[in-house]
Every structure is written in C-alpha cells, then in structure tokens.
Design a protein around this motif. Structure first.
Motif, PDB file in Angstrom:
ATOM      1  N   THR A   7       0.826  -1.210   0.000  1.00  0.00           N
ATOM      2  CA  THR A   7       0.000   0.000   0.000  1.00  0.00           C
ATOM      3  C   THR A   7       0.860   1.261   0.000  1.00  0.00           C
ATOM      4  O   THR A   7       0.343   2.370  -0.149  1.00  0.00           O
ATOM      5  CB  THR A   7      -0.935   0.041   1.220  1.00  0.00           C
ATOM      6  OG1 THR A   7      -0.157   0.182   2.414  1.00  0.00           O
ATOM      7  CG2 THR A   7      -1.765  -1.241   1.313  1.00  0.00           C
ATOM      8  N   ALA A   8       2.168   1.107   0.176  1.00  0.00           N
ATOM      9  CA  ALA A   8       3.076   2.255   0.180  1.00  0.00           C
ATOM     10  C   ALA A   8       3.169   2.846  -1.222  1.00  0.00           C
ATOM     11  O   ALA A   8       2.770   2.230  -2.217  1.00  0.00           O
ATOM     12  CB  ALA A   8       4.457   1.813   0.657  1.00  0.00           C
ATOM     13  N   THR A   9       3.699   4.054  -1.315  1.00  0.00           N
ATOM     14  CA  THR A   9       3.914   4.650  -2.632  1.00  0.00           C
ATOM     15  C   THR A   9       4.969   3.849  -3.375  1.00  0.00           C
ATOM     16  O   THR A   9       5.786   3.130  -2.766  1.00  0.00           O
ATOM     17  CB  THR A   9       4.388   6.108  -2.513  1.00  0.00           C
ATOM     18  OG1 THR A   9       5.711   6.127  -1.944  1.00  0.00           O
ATOM     19  CG2 THR A   9       3.437   6.929  -1.650  1.00  0.00           C
ATOM     20  N   SER A  10       4.988   3.987  -4.680  1.00  0.00           N
ATOM     21  CA  SER A  10       5.991   3.266  -5.468  1.00  0.00           C
ATOM     22  C   SER A  10       7.401   3.744  -5.138  1.00  0.00           C
ATOM     23  O   SER A  10       8.362   2.966  -5.220  1.00  0.00           O
ATOM     24  CB  SER A  10       5.696   3.406  -6.962  1.00  0.00           C
ATOM     25  OG  SER A  10       5.504   4.758  -7.324  1.00  0.00           O
ATOM     26  N   VAL A  11       7.547   5.010  -4.743  1.00  0.00           N
ATOM     27  CA  VAL A  11       8.867   5.509  -4.331  1.00  0.00           C
ATOM     28  C   VAL A  11       9.303   4.824  -3.035  1.00  0.00           C
ATOM     29  O   VAL A  11      10.437   4.347  -2.913  1.00  0.00           O
ATOM     30  CB  VAL A  11       8.849   7.044  -4.156  1.00  0.00           C
ATOM     31  CG1 VAL A  11      10.163   7.531  -3.532  1.00  0.00           C
ATOM     32  CG2 VAL A  11       8.612   7.728  -5.497  1.00  0.00           C
ATOM     33  N   ASP A  12       8.404   4.766  -2.052  1.00  0.00           N
ATOM     34  CA  ASP A  12       8.745   4.124  -0.785  1.00  0.00           C
ATOM     35  C   ASP A  12       8.981   2.627  -0.966  1.00  0.00           C
ATOM     36  O   ASP A  12       9.850   2.041  -0.317  1.00  0.00           O
ATOM     37  CB  ASP A  12       7.637   4.354   0.240  1.00  0.00           C
ATOM     38  CG  ASP A  12       7.621   5.780   0.768  1.00  0.00           C
ATOM     39  OD1 ASP A  12       8.650   6.467   0.639  1.00  0.00           O
ATOM     40  OD2 ASP A  12       6.578   6.210   1.300  1.00  0.00           O
ATOM     41  N   GLY A 104      11.607  -0.076 -11.292  1.00  0.00           N
ATOM     42  CA  GLY A 104      10.641  -0.708 -12.196  1.00  0.00           C
ATOM     43  C   GLY A 104       9.916  -1.854 -11.520  1.00  0.00           C
ATOM     44  O   GLY A 104       8.697  -2.020 -11.681  1.00  0.00           O
ATOM     45  N   VAL A 105      10.637  -2.666 -10.759  1.00  0.00           N
ATOM     46  CA  VAL A 105      10.012  -3.784 -10.043  1.00  0.00           C
ATOM     47  C   VAL A 105       9.016  -3.272  -9.007  1.00  0.00           C
ATOM     48  O   VAL A 105       7.921  -3.828  -8.843  1.00  0.00           O
ATOM     49  CB  VAL A 105      11.091  -4.661  -9.377  1.00  0.00           C
ATOM     50  CG1 VAL A 105      10.465  -5.652  -8.386  1.00  0.00           C
ATOM     51  CG2 VAL A 105      11.889  -5.415 -10.440  1.00  0.00           C
ATOM     52  N   ALA A 106       9.359  -2.194  -8.290  1.00  0.00           N
ATOM     53  CA  ALA A 106       8.452  -1.643  -7.283  1.00  0.00           C
ATOM     54  C   ALA A 106       7.136  -1.199  -7.905  1.00  0.00           C
ATOM     55  O   ALA A 106       6.049  -1.458  -7.361  1.00  0.00           O
ATOM     56  CB  ALA A 106       9.127  -0.469  -6.574  1.00  0.00           C
ATOM     57  N   TYR A 324      10.380  -0.515 -20.818  1.00  0.00           N
ATOM     58  CA  TYR A 324       9.708   0.679 -20.305  1.00  0.00           C
ATOM     59  C   TYR A 324       9.874   0.708 -18.800  1.00  0.00           C
ATOM     60  O   TYR A 324       9.291  -0.110 -18.070  1.00  0.00           O
ATOM     61  CB  TYR A 324       8.216   0.642 -20.663  1.00  0.00           C
ATOM     62  CG  TYR A 324       7.398   1.808 -20.119  1.00  0.00           C
ATOM     63  CD1 TYR A 324       7.636   3.108 -20.530  1.00  0.00           C
ATOM     64  CD2 TYR A 324       6.376   1.587 -19.194  1.00  0.00           C
ATOM     65  CE1 TYR A 324       6.885   4.172 -20.039  1.00  0.00           C
ATOM     66  CE2 TYR A 324       5.604   2.637 -18.707  1.00  0.00           C
ATOM     67  CZ  TYR A 324       5.867   3.926 -19.135  1.00  0.00           C
ATOM     68  OH  TYR A 324       5.117   4.976 -18.650  1.00  0.00           O
ATOM     69  N   GLY A 325      10.722   1.630 -18.317  1.00  0.00           N
ATOM     70  CA  GLY A 325      10.933   1.699 -16.884  1.00  0.00           C
ATOM     71  C   GLY A 325      11.563   3.010 -16.475  1.00  0.00           C
ATOM     72  O   GLY A 325      12.123   3.745 -17.292  1.00  0.00           O
ATOM     73  N   PRO A 326      11.493   3.335 -15.187  1.00  0.00           N
ATOM     74  CA  PRO A 326      12.128   4.555 -14.679  1.00  0.00           C
ATOM     75  C   PRO A 326      13.634   4.370 -14.564  1.00  0.00           C
ATOM     76  O   PRO A 326      14.125   3.260 -14.390  1.00  0.00           O
ATOM     77  CB  PRO A 326      11.490   4.725 -13.300  1.00  0.00           C
ATOM     78  CG  PRO A 326      11.124   3.334 -12.879  1.00  0.00           C
ATOM     79  CD  PRO A 326      10.786   2.585 -14.134  1.00  0.00           C
ATOM     80  N   GLY A 327      14.364   5.484 -14.653  1.00  0.00           N
ATOM     81  CA  GLY A 327      15.803   5.442 -14.456  1.00  0.00           C
ATOM     82  C   GLY A 327      16.577   5.695 -15.731  1.00  0.00           C
ATOM     83  O   GLY A 327      16.156   5.303 -16.819  1.00  0.00           O
ATOM     84  N   ASP A 328      17.712   6.346 -15.565  1.00  0.00           N
ATOM     85  CA  ASP A 328      18.611   6.648 -16.673  1.00  0.00           C
ATOM     86  C   ASP A 328      19.550   5.477 -16.890  1.00  0.00           C
ATOM     87  O   ASP A 328      20.344   5.143 -15.997  1.00  0.00           O
ATOM     88  CB  ASP A 328      19.411   7.911 -16.343  1.00  0.00           C
ATOM     89  CG  ASP A 328      20.336   8.358 -17.465  1.00  0.00           C
ATOM     90  OD1 ASP A 328      20.513   7.600 -18.439  1.00  0.00           O
ATOM     91  OD2 ASP A 328      20.904   9.464 -17.351  1.00  0.00           O
ATOM     92  N   SER A 340      14.910   9.495 -10.223  1.00  0.00           N
ATOM     93  CA  SER A 340      14.064  10.586  -9.743  1.00  0.00           C
ATOM     94  C   SER A 340      12.702  10.056  -9.297  1.00  0.00           C
ATOM     95  O   SER A 340      12.164   9.115  -9.880  1.00  0.00           O
ATOM     96  CB  SER A 340      13.878  11.634 -10.839  1.00  0.00           C
ATOM     97  OG  SER A 340      12.993  11.176 -11.840  1.00  0.00           O
ATOM     98  N   HIS A 341      12.171  10.667  -8.259  1.00  0.00           N
ATOM     99  CA  HIS A 341      10.810  10.322  -7.827  1.00  0.00           C
ATOM    100  C   HIS A 341       9.833  10.495  -8.986  1.00  0.00           C
ATOM    101  O   HIS A 341       8.926   9.670  -9.178  1.00  0.00           O
ATOM    102  CB  HIS A 341      10.379  11.242  -6.680  1.00  0.00           C
ATOM    103  CG  HIS A 341      11.077  10.992  -5.391  1.00  0.00           C
ATOM    104  ND1 HIS A 341      10.560  11.408  -4.183  1.00  0.00           N
ATOM    105  CD2 HIS A 341      12.244  10.371  -5.093  1.00  0.00           C
ATOM    106  CE1 HIS A 341      11.369  11.067  -3.208  1.00  0.00           C
ATOM    107  NE2 HIS A 341      12.414  10.441  -3.735  1.00  0.00           N
ATOM    108  N   ALA A 342      10.014  11.556  -9.751  1.00  0.00           N
ATOM    109  CA  ALA A 342       9.065  11.879 -10.818  1.00  0.00           C
ATOM    110  C   ALA A 342       8.995  10.772 -11.853  1.00  0.00           C
ATOM    111  O   ALA A 342       7.896  10.426 -12.335  1.00  0.00           O
ATOM    112  CB  ALA A 342       9.448  13.203 -11.482  1.00  0.00           C
ATOM    113  N   GLN A 343      10.149  10.183 -12.215  1.00  0.00           N
ATOM    114  CA  GLN A 343      10.118   9.117 -13.222  1.00  0.00           C
ATOM    115  C   GLN A 343       9.417   7.872 -12.692  1.00  0.00           C
ATOM    116  O   GLN A 343       8.670   7.217 -13.427  1.00  0.00           O
ATOM    117  CB  GLN A 343      11.529   8.773 -13.690  1.00  0.00           C
ATOM    118  CG  GLN A 343      12.026   9.649 -14.811  1.00  0.00           C
ATOM    119  CD  GLN A 343      13.220   9.049 -15.536  1.00  0.00           C
ATOM    120  OE1 GLN A 343      13.633   7.922 -15.290  1.00  0.00           O
ATOM    121  NE2 GLN A 343      13.773   9.823 -16.450  1.00  0.00           N
ATOM    122  N   ILE A 344       9.654   7.522 -11.433  1.00  0.00           N
ATOM    123  CA  ILE A 344       8.960   6.371 -10.849  1.00  0.00           C
ATOM    124  C   ILE A 344       7.451   6.596 -10.915  1.00  0.00           C
ATOM    125  O   ILE A 344       6.678   5.728 -11.338  1.00  0.00           O
ATOM    126  CB  ILE A 344       9.399   6.147  -9.391  1.00  0.00           C
ATOM    127  CG1 ILE A 344      10.894   5.832  -9.321  1.00  0.00           C
ATOM    128  CG2 ILE A 344       8.598   5.012  -8.761  1.00  0.00           C
ATOM    129  CD1 ILE A 344      11.445   5.749  -7.908  1.00  0.00           C
TER     130      ILE A 344
END
Length: 358
Positions: A7-12, A104-106, A324-328, A340-344
């Motif tokens: 239930t946590a945010t994807s960042v957490d 990406g896994v989160a 397709y995933g977050p991160g450089d 970055s939080h924004a990309q996640i």
C-alpha cells in the motif's frame, strides 16, 4: 523481515526493496518477500521456480500481457542503504538497484496488488540472475520448464529507459581474434616473430571501421564494433608467440546470428577468429496493435534500445516486447546510481492508465 507494504507509494516501495541486498546469487530474501506478498492476493495465481516469482490473473480476457523485471543487482559498493538526494531541486532516490531495476520492479509490485480488474490478463514475472551468465538467468530456466507461462500477445520489460518506450534491442556478439608468432629472447628478437606486433592490423581495421545506423521498423539502431580486451605476452624478456584481441559487436536486430558472424569474419578476413558469445537482438515489436495502444496510452516517445535486454527472449518466442521503466540507463551499475521520484511516479501512472483503460 517484515512483509512488503504494497500500500506504500511506489517511491517508498522502491526504497524498501533496494534496502534488501539481492546481488546475483543472493536473491532469496527478496524473492521470499515477493512470493509471500503475492500469495496474499486472491486475484493472482502464483508460481515459484527457484528465486523467480510468477503471478498472473486468470480473468478470461481476450489478450494477455507479460510484465517482467529482474530482482538481482550488480555488487554493492557502499551504496546501500538508499538515501534521498536533491538534484537541481528535484528529489532522487540514491543507491544500488534504484535504476537497474528495482524502481521498475516496485512499480510492478504495486500495480500487481492493486489492479484486480485489468483490461487484459497480466502475467507478472520477477526473476533472478539477470546480471550474470545467460544460462543462470531465471527466464532461461523458466522457459525450459514452463514455456506456457510466456504465452502472451505483448510483453513489457521494466528495464530503465528514462520513462521512454525503447523498442526491441541490438544483438550482442563477442569474438576473439588471434595472431601467432614465434617465441625468442628479446635480446635476439630477430629470430622470433612478435604476435603482439602482428595484431596491429586488427586494431587498424577497428580504428577505421565505420558502424552502420540501421532503420528497423521505424526506429534507427546504431551498431558498434570495438576492441574490449587485449591479452598477450610471456615475460619481460620474451618475444610473445600469441596475442588475443577480444572484440564486441553490437548489431541491429535486423541481422541474424549468421549474418552478424559473417560480417565480423569479413572485417577480419585473414585472421584466426572464434565466436565466444552471441545473442541476437529483438525487432521493435511496435507494429503489434497492443504495442501501439500502449505507446499512445503512456504518452512516451518510442526509441531504439541499443543494449541487449531480455526483450530478446520474448521476441524469440514470438512475443513482441518493449523496454519501459524509470531510471537513466547511463547510471545503471554506477556508484552514483539514482532515480528521480518523478520518473517512478510517471511510469506507474502510465502503466496504470493503460492497464485500467476500458
């Protein structure tokens, strides 16, 4: 360990799983947590093979999508636990695995828990041993034991892509080019033949080589042919009788393995050459209707993937696939790995919108 809080945010959630070390070969703790978390979800059927976890819906939808991500990382180098950093005022999560590819896994874990009624059936795959030899890869093992789990109309691999859609991937080949000589005392070099000197034309051909840019199904892939290692020499006073130049060839997904090998042999005609590793690429897969819907729904730019990824495994099984995933990707394996939080959040938003659309 406490259970994963889905239930946590994807960042957490990214922070939680990054703080669980899972270097290749040591994924069991994270795999245990993922398996336990998925088994608590009534809408998913869960299967485990070693440290690879598969969770899938069985809703009888007309189409199925595989969404996959690896749970292992390269070795930690003082960059766990994670921490928050700010770059130009924007929040980033710093630490091993944040880019490759636990963010990406989160996102996938959170969506797997929350999307109980998606527009397509979904097979989620979280697998081990991606960062090491291909024969250890969890997908290699799973394809051999349960090929039915790969049946799908489209696949998405959560490799870091800066939140863009990267279609397909280049192929990858490694070859050894050898030159031979005759050993002799270096004080009487004229009675020997220097194998290292004989490698000079090999390096000259590489320096003169002009790689192609190849259009494939609307995307342009950049090839590359480069020396990555040279070995040779016996002792400080001995003329060497053997030199080996290891060459890496990144080739467009329009080339077959045979065509790629033929091209490299043409470049090094006249030299002894052995192919030591080859993995064909994957065509973009963006002509598939589901792929086109996906790109439109997430609002991301479609680009080519220059590196090799496991989308090639899906492509080889007849399933069009994209990254397709977050991160450089430039920060993957880097000691300053950060996302970055924004990309996640953007990747979560994009996948959620597409999978939830009527």
């Amino acid at each position: 360990m406490p259970p994963l809080d889905l239930t946590a945010t994807s960042v957490d959630l990214t922070r939680m799983i990054c703080d669980i070390p899972s270097v290749s070969g040591d994924e069991v703790a994270l795999a245990d947590l993922i398996a336990a978390s998925m088994r608590d979800l009534a809408h998913l059927e869960v299967y485990r093979d070693g440290d690879t976890i598969v969770a899938r819906t069985q809703l009888g939808r007309a189409q199925r999508v595989v969404i996959a991500g690896h749970i292992d990382t390269v070795p930690i180098n003082g960059n766990v636990p994670t921490r928050e950093v700010a770059i130009d005022g924007a929040p980033f999560l710093w630490g091993r695995g944040t880019v490759d590819m636990k963010a990406g896994v989160a996102v996938q874990l959170k969506l797997a828990a929350e999307l109980t009624d998606p527009r397509v059936d979904i097979t989620w795959m979280w697998y081990d041993h991606e960062e090491v030899d291909a024969d250890l890869n969890g997908l290699t093992r799973l394809a051999a034991t349960r090929p039915d789990l790969f049946a799908a109309d489209f696949a998405i691999l959560g490799e870091p892509s800066n939140g863009a859609v990267e279609g397909g991937c280049n192929g990858n080949m490694r070859v050894i080019v050898r030159t031979h000589g005759v050993r002799a005392h270096s004080a009487r070099a004229w009675v020997g033949e220097n194998a290292i000197h004989k490698a000079a034309p090999v390096l000259a051909r590489l320096a003169e080589y002009r790689p192609r840019e190849v259009p494939v199904d609307g995307l342009v892939y950049r090839e590359g042919l480069n020396a990555v290692r040279i070995t040779g020499g016996v002792a400080g006073n001995v003329i060497p009788d053997l030199c080996e130049v290891e060459v890496n060839y990144r080739f467009a997904p329009s080339r077959s393995a045979e065509e790629a090998e033929g091209h490299v042999r043409d470049v090094f005609a006249g030299f002894e050459l052995d192919v030591v590793d080859i993995a064909v690429g994957a065509r973009p897969g963006l002509d598939a209707p589901l792929a086109q819907e996906f790109v439109a729904a997430v609002g991301a730019e479609a680009r080519p993937k220059y590196g090799w990824t496991d989308v090639a495994r899906f492509s080889a099984m007849g399933v069009p696939a994209v990254n397709y995933g977050p991160g450089d990707p430039m920060l993957a394996h880097h000691d300053e790995e950060r996302v970055s939080h924004a990309q996640i959040e953007d990747v979560e938003r994009g996948l959620r919108a597409w999978l939830s659309a009527p």
